[in-house]
Design a protein around this motif. Structure first.
Motif, mmCIF file in Angstrom:
data_model
loop_
_atom_site.group_PDB
_atom_site.id
_atom_site.type_symbol
_atom_site.label_atom_id
_atom_site.label_comp_id
_atom_site.label_asym_id
_atom_site.label_seq_id
_atom_site.Cartn_x
_atom_site.Cartn_y
_atom_site.Cartn_z
ATOM 1 N N LYS A 271 0.862 -1.177 0.000
ATOM 2 C CA LYS A 271 0.000 0.000 0.000
ATOM 3 C C LYS A 271 0.897 1.226 0.000
ATOM 4 O O LYS A 271 1.902 1.272 0.727
ATOM 5 C CB LYS A 271 -0.899 -0.001 1.237
ATOM 6 N N ASN A 272 0.553 2.202 -0.802
ATOM 7 C CA ASN A 272 1.365 3.421 -0.855
ATOM 8 C C ASN A 272 1.378 4.078 0.521
ATOM 9 O O ASN A 272 0.329 4.463 1.052
ATOM 10 C CB ASN A 272 0.785 4.396 -1.887
ATOM 11 N N PRO A 273 2.568 4.220 1.146
ATOM 12 C CA PRO A 273 2.618 4.781 2.511
ATOM 13 C C PRO A 273 2.088 6.205 2.603
ATOM 14 O O PRO A 273 1.664 6.640 3.677
ATOM 15 C CB PRO A 273 4.112 4.716 2.859
ATOM 16 N N ARG A 274 2.088 6.936 1.495
ATOM 17 C CA ARG A 274 1.586 8.308 1.533
ATOM 18 C C ARG A 274 0.106 8.353 1.864
ATOM 19 O O ARG A 274 -0.385 9.340 2.425
ATOM 20 C CB ARG A 274 1.837 8.989 0.185
ATOM 21 N N THR A 275 -0.618 7.306 1.518
ATOM 22 C CA THR A 275 -2.062 7.276 1.797
ATOM 23 C C THR A 275 -2.345 7.140 3.292
ATOM 24 O O THR A 275 -3.475 7.352 3.728
ATOM 25 C CB THR A 275 -2.728 6.108 1.050
ATOM 26 N N LEU A 276 -1.321 6.779 4.077
ATOM 27 C CA LEU A 276 -1.501 6.624 5.526
ATOM 28 C C LEU A 276 -1.221 7.913 6.285
ATOM 29 O O LEU A 276 -1.495 7.992 7.488
ATOM 30 C CB LEU A 276 -0.558 5.529 6.051
ATOM 31 N N THR A 277 -0.673 8.907 5.603
ATOM 32 C CA THR A 277 -0.228 10.123 6.299
ATOM 33 C C THR A 277 -1.374 10.814 7.035
ATOM 34 O O THR A 277 -1.242 11.192 8.214
ATOM 35 C CB THR A 277 0.418 11.095 5.296
ATOM 36 N N ASP A 278 -2.516 10.984 6.362
ATOM 37 C CA ASP A 278 -3.644 11.688 6.992
ATOM 38 C C ASP A 278 -4.127 10.951 8.231
ATOM 39 O O ASP A 278 -4.417 11.570 9.271
ATOM 40 C CB ASP A 278 -4.794 11.842 5.993
ATOM 41 N N SER B 136 7.798 0.639 4.784
ATOM 42 C CA SER B 136 7.434 0.732 3.372
ATOM 43 C C SER B 136 8.100 1.935 2.709
ATOM 44 O O SER B 136 8.583 1.854 1.577
ATOM 45 C CB SER B 136 5.919 0.838 3.215
ATOM 46 N N SER B 137 8.134 3.057 3.429
ATOM 47 C CA SER B 137 8.755 4.258 2.868
ATOM 48 C C SER B 137 10.254 4.067 2.692
ATOM 49 O O SER B 137 10.835 4.502 1.687
ATOM 50 C CB SER B 137 8.478 5.459 3.776
ATOM 51 N N VAL B 138 10.899 3.436 3.683
ATOM 52 C CA VAL B 138 12.336 3.172 3.574
ATOM 53 C C VAL B 138 12.621 2.222 2.416
ATOM 54 O O VAL B 138 13.580 2.423 1.642
ATOM 55 C CB VAL B 138 12.884 2.616 4.908
ATOM 56 N N LYS B 139 11.795 1.202 2.295
ATOM 57 C CA LYS B 139 11.987 0.256 1.193
ATOM 58 C C LYS B 139 11.814 0.942 -0.159
ATOM 59 O O LYS B 139 12.588 0.688 -1.110
ATOM 60 C CB LYS B 139 10.986 -0.895 1.332
ATOM 61 N N ARG B 140 10.837 1.829 -0.246
ATOM 62 C CA ARG B 140 10.610 2.555 -1.503
ATOM 63 C C ARG B 140 11.777 3.498 -1.782
ATOM 64 O O ARG B 140 12.203 3.653 -2.941
ATOM 65 C CB ARG B 140 9.299 3.332 -1.404
ATOM 66 N N ALA B 141 12.307 4.137 -0.740
ATOM 67 C CA ALA B 141 13.458 5.033 -0.916
ATOM 68 C C ALA B 141 14.677 4.263 -1.414
ATOM 69 O O ALA B 141 15.446 4.766 -2.239
ATOM 70 C CB ALA B 141 13.772 5.739 0.399
#
Length: 625
Positions: A315-322, A382-387
Motif C-alpha cells: 500500500k502506498n505509505p503516503r495514503t496513511l499520512t492523513d 514501506s517508505s524506507v523500502k521505496r526510498a
C-alpha cells in the motif's frame, strides 16, 4: 610483701630469701620517691604556706553566700504569692470573657433575626446567609425557646428561598447565578445538597454541549458540500469537536476554584471527578465516530493482510499520512486533557497522583497500540523500502538520494510521535525506528556493498561502491544529529514530567548504539578496501628499492634537475588514490589513507635498513622524505 607476723613465722630459707628481695626492691622504690620529694621540697613548702592562708580568705566568701541564699529564699516566697494572685486574675478574666460572650450572643440573637428578615426582604441573600451562619455560632445555652423558634423559621425560609432561586437559575442556565446560590448552601448548613445540585447542573451542561457538538459533527460529515469534505479534512471533524468538548469541561473545572471558600476540599474534588467522568463518557462517542469515519478497523486489517501476504504488493505509505497525523492529534488532545485534570487535582492540595484507569484512557491506549503503532511501523518500513528502490546518485554529490529520503521519513515519524505527548507510545515508536534502521536500511546498504564489490573491481574506480561507503558515514552522522534534536524537543515537551523524560531518553540512547553499528560497518569495509588496494601498491613501493643513496657530488646535483624515482613514486600514488579522493568523503578518504600508510611505512622502513648511505645520500634521503 607478707605481713609482719607471717614473716616472723617463716622457716623456709627460699621463702625468706624471696621476701628479702621483695623488701629490698620496695625499699629502692621508696628511696626514689623520697629523693623526688626532697627535690621538690621548696615547691611543696610554698603550697603548704598557701593553704595556711586559705581559711582567712574563705570566711568572708562563706558569709556573703549565706546572705545571698537568704535573699533568694525571700524573693522566691514573694514570687509564689504574685503567681497565685495572677492565677486568680486570669480565672476572673476568663469568667468575665465568658459572660461578655454570652451577652453578645444574647444581643446577636435579636440582631440575627432582624438582619436576616431585612436582608431577605431586600434580596440580599449573601447577607442573610451570613446572619444564619452567625446563628449557628451562637451558644445554644443562651437561646430562649421563642428566639430559637424564630431563628429556625428564618433558616427554613432562607433555605426555601435559595432553593427556589437556584432552581430558576438552573432553568435559565445562568451559570453566574447558579454559582452564587450554590455558595449559599454552605452557610445554611446544607452544603451536601448544594454540591449535589451543582454537580447535576454540570452534568447537564456537559451533556448539552456534547449533544450540540455531536449534531454539528454528523452534519459536517454527512454534508458533501462542507469545507471539510471538499478539502479532504473530514477526519479532523471528530477531533475538532472533541477539542471543543475538552475546552468546555476545562472552563467548568477552572471555575470550581472559586468555590474553595464555600465547599470543602473533598466536595470540590468530587465535583471535578464527576465532571471528568461525564466528559470521558461523551468523549468516547467522538473517538468511536473518528474510528468509523477513518475506517481504522478495515485499514489495519488490510495492512495485516499485506504483511502476511507473500506477494510484493504494497500500500502506498503516503495514503496513511492523513490517518497517522489525525491519530497523533487525537492522542495529543486526550493526553493534554488528562494532564490538565491531574494538575487541577494537585492544585487542590490533596494530590491523587495518576488518574485511575478510565474508559477513555483504555480506549485510546487500545487504538494507539493496535492501530497507530502498526500503521506507523508499516509507514516507516514501506517508505524506507521505496526510498531504497528509488535510490539515485547525482554526479556532483558524494552520497545517493537514499540517505536524505530515509532520514526525512524517520524524522517525520519521530516528530509525529512526539506530538502525541504519550511517553509509552513515543518509546514504542523509537524502538521500531531502531529496528527499521538495523533490519531494513542498514542491511540494504550492506547488500549494496556486497553486490558492488562482487561485480566491479574496486581498483578500477568503483564509484558506486564508494558512494555507499559515504552513505554509511552520513547515515551515522544524521542519526546522531536526529537523536540530539529529539532530546531538545523532549526536554521542552516533558519539562514537568521528569520520569517520562528519563524513560524517553533511555530509548533515544538506543539510537546512539545504532549509529555506532553504522560506523563499525563503515570501518570494516574501509579496512577491506585497504586490503584490496595494497597489492596495487607493491610495484610502486618496489621503486624505492632501486633508489641509490650512495651519491657523488655530480649525482646529488643532477637530482635537482631531473625527475627522480621518488617523484615517479609520488605521481603513481596520486594516480592510484585520485578516484578515491574524488569520490570518498573527506573523513572516509582520511581513514582509508591511515589504513594504507601503515603498510607503506613498514615496507619503506624495511627497504631503508638494507641501503647504504654517505653524507650526500643522507641529504638526498632527507629531501625525499
Amino acid at each position: 610483701v607478707l605481713p609482719l607476723f607471717e614473716l616472723q613465722n617463716l622457716t623456709n630459707i627460699q621463702e625468706i630469701t624471696s621476701q628479702l628481695n621483695i623488701i629490698i626492691s620496695c625499699e629502692s622504690i621508696v628511696d626514689d620517691q623520697l629523693k623526688d620529694l626532697l627535690l621538690n621540697q621548696d615547691q611543696i613548702e610554698q603550697q603548704i604556706e598557701t593553704l595556711e592562708f586559705l581559711p582567712t580568705k574563705i570566711k568572708p566568701v562563706a558569709k556573703d553566700a549565706k546572705e545571698l541564699a537568704s535573699k533568694l529564699s525571700h524573693t522566691s516566697l514573694l514570687a509564689d504569692r504574685a503567681t497565685g494572685q495572677l492565677r486568680t486574675l486570669d480565672l476572673l478574666k476568663d469568667r468575665v470573657n465568658a459572660t461578655v460572650t454570652k451577652l453578645e450572643d444574647i444581643y446577636n440573637v435579636t440582631n440575627c433575626i432582624d438582619a436576616t428578615n431585612k436582608a431577605m426582604s431586600e434580596g440580599n441573600y449573601e447577607i442573610a446567609a451570613e446572619q444564619i451562619r452567625r446563628y449557628f455560632a451562637i451558644d445554644p445555652s443562651v437561646l430562649e425557646p421563642a428566639s430559637l423558634e424564630k431563628l429556625k423559621l428564618a433558616r427554613e425560609a432562607m433555605q426555601s428561598q435559595v432553593r427556589k432561586k437556584l432552581e430558576q437559575a438552573v432553568q435559565q442556565e445562568n451559570l453566574t447565578d447558579i454559582l452564587k446560590f450554590c455558595k449559599l448552601f454552605a452557610p445554611l448548613g446544607i452544603e451536601v445538597e448544594g454540591q449535589r445540585i451543582y454537580s447535576q447542573y454540570l452534568h447537564k451542561a456537559v451533556c448539552k454541549e456534547f449533544n450540540s457538538l455531536f449534531t454539528t459533527m454528523n452534519q459536517l460529515i454527512n454534508d458533501n458540500n462542507s469545507k471539510y469534505n471538499q478539502s479532504g479534512e473530514i477526519l479532523a471533524v471528530p477531533i475538532d469537536c472533541l477539542s471543543r468538548l475538552f475546552e468546555t469541561v476545562a472552563i467548568l473545572i477552572k471555575k470550581q476554584r472559586s468555590l474553595s471558600a464555600h465547599f470543602t476540599e473533598e466536595n470540590i474534588q468530587l465535583i471535578i471527578h464527576a465532571l471528568h467522568a461525564e466528559c470521558e463518557v461523551q468523549a468516547c462517542e467522538f473517538v468511536d465516530c473518528y474510528v468509523n469515519t477513518a475506517k481504522l478497523n478495515e485499514l489495519i486489517a488490510e495492512i495485516n493482510d499485506l504483511k502476511s501476504s507473500k506477494s510484493n504488493e504494497r500500500k502506498n505509505p503516503r495514503t496513511l499520512t492523513d490517518v497517522l497525523d489525525t491519530l497523533t492529534l487525537l492522542c495529543q488532545r486526550v493526553e493534554l486533557y488528562f494532564r490538565f485534570v491531574k494538575k487541577k487535582l494537585h492544585n487542590n492540595n490533596e494530590f491523587i497522583g495518576n488518574l485511575p484507569p478510565t474508559q477513555l484512557g483504555n480506549k485510546m491506549e487500545e487504538i494507539m497500540k493496535k492501530v497507530y503503532i502498526p500503521l506507523e511501523d508499516y509507514f516507516m518500513k514501506s517508505s524506507v523500502k521505496r526510498a531504497i528502490e528509488l535510490d539515485q546518485h547525482e554526479p556532483d554529490s558524494q552520497t545517493s538520494s537514499v540517505v536524505d529520503r530515509v532520514f526525512l521519513i524517520l524524522q517525520k515519524s519521530a516528530m509525529r510521535v512526539l506530538s502525541t505527548n504519550s511517553p509509552s507510545i513515543i518509546c514504542d515508536i523509537l524502538k521500531l525506528m531502531n529496528q527499521c534502521l538495523e533490519q531494513n536500511y542498514k542491511l540494504a546498504l550492506k547488500y549494496m556493498l556486497e553486490e558492488k564489490a562482487e561485480t566491479i573491481q574496486i581498483e578500477v574506480n568503483n564509484t558506486s561502491y564508494m558512494i555507499v561507503l559515504n552513505n554509511l558515514e552520513v547515515s551515522a552522522d544524521y542519526l546522531t544529529r536526529l537523536k540530539c534534536e529529539l532530546e531538545i524537543d523532549v526536554d521542552k515537551l516533558f519539562i514537568d514530567l521528569p520520569e517520562a523524560k528519563i524513560m524517553i531518553k533511555q530509548s533515544l540512547n538506543k539510537l546512539n548504539e545504532t549509529s555506532n553499528s553504522f560506523k563499525l560497518e563503515l570501518k570494516n569495509n574501509l579496512e577491506q578496501v585497504s586490503k584490496t588496494i595494497i597489492p596495487s601498491l607493491r610495484p610502486i613501493i618496489d621503486i624505492f628499492d632501486t633508489i641509490n643513496y650512495y651519491l657523488n657530488e655530480i649525482q646529488f646535483t643532477e637530482n635537482d634537475y631531473i625527475e627522480t624515482q621518488i617523484n615517479k613514486m609520488i605521481n603513481s600514488f596520486e594516480q592510484l588514490f585520485a578516484p578515491f579522493k574524488a569520490n570518498l568523503s573527506e573523513s572516509n578518504f582520511d581513514s582509508l589513507l591511515f589504513n594504507i600508510l601503515k603498510e607503506i611505512t613498514q615496507r619503506i622502513e624495511r627497504s631503508v635498513l638494507k641501503k647504504q648511505f654517505n653524507q650526500l645520500g643522507g641529504l638526498q634521503f632527507e629531501k625525499d622524505l
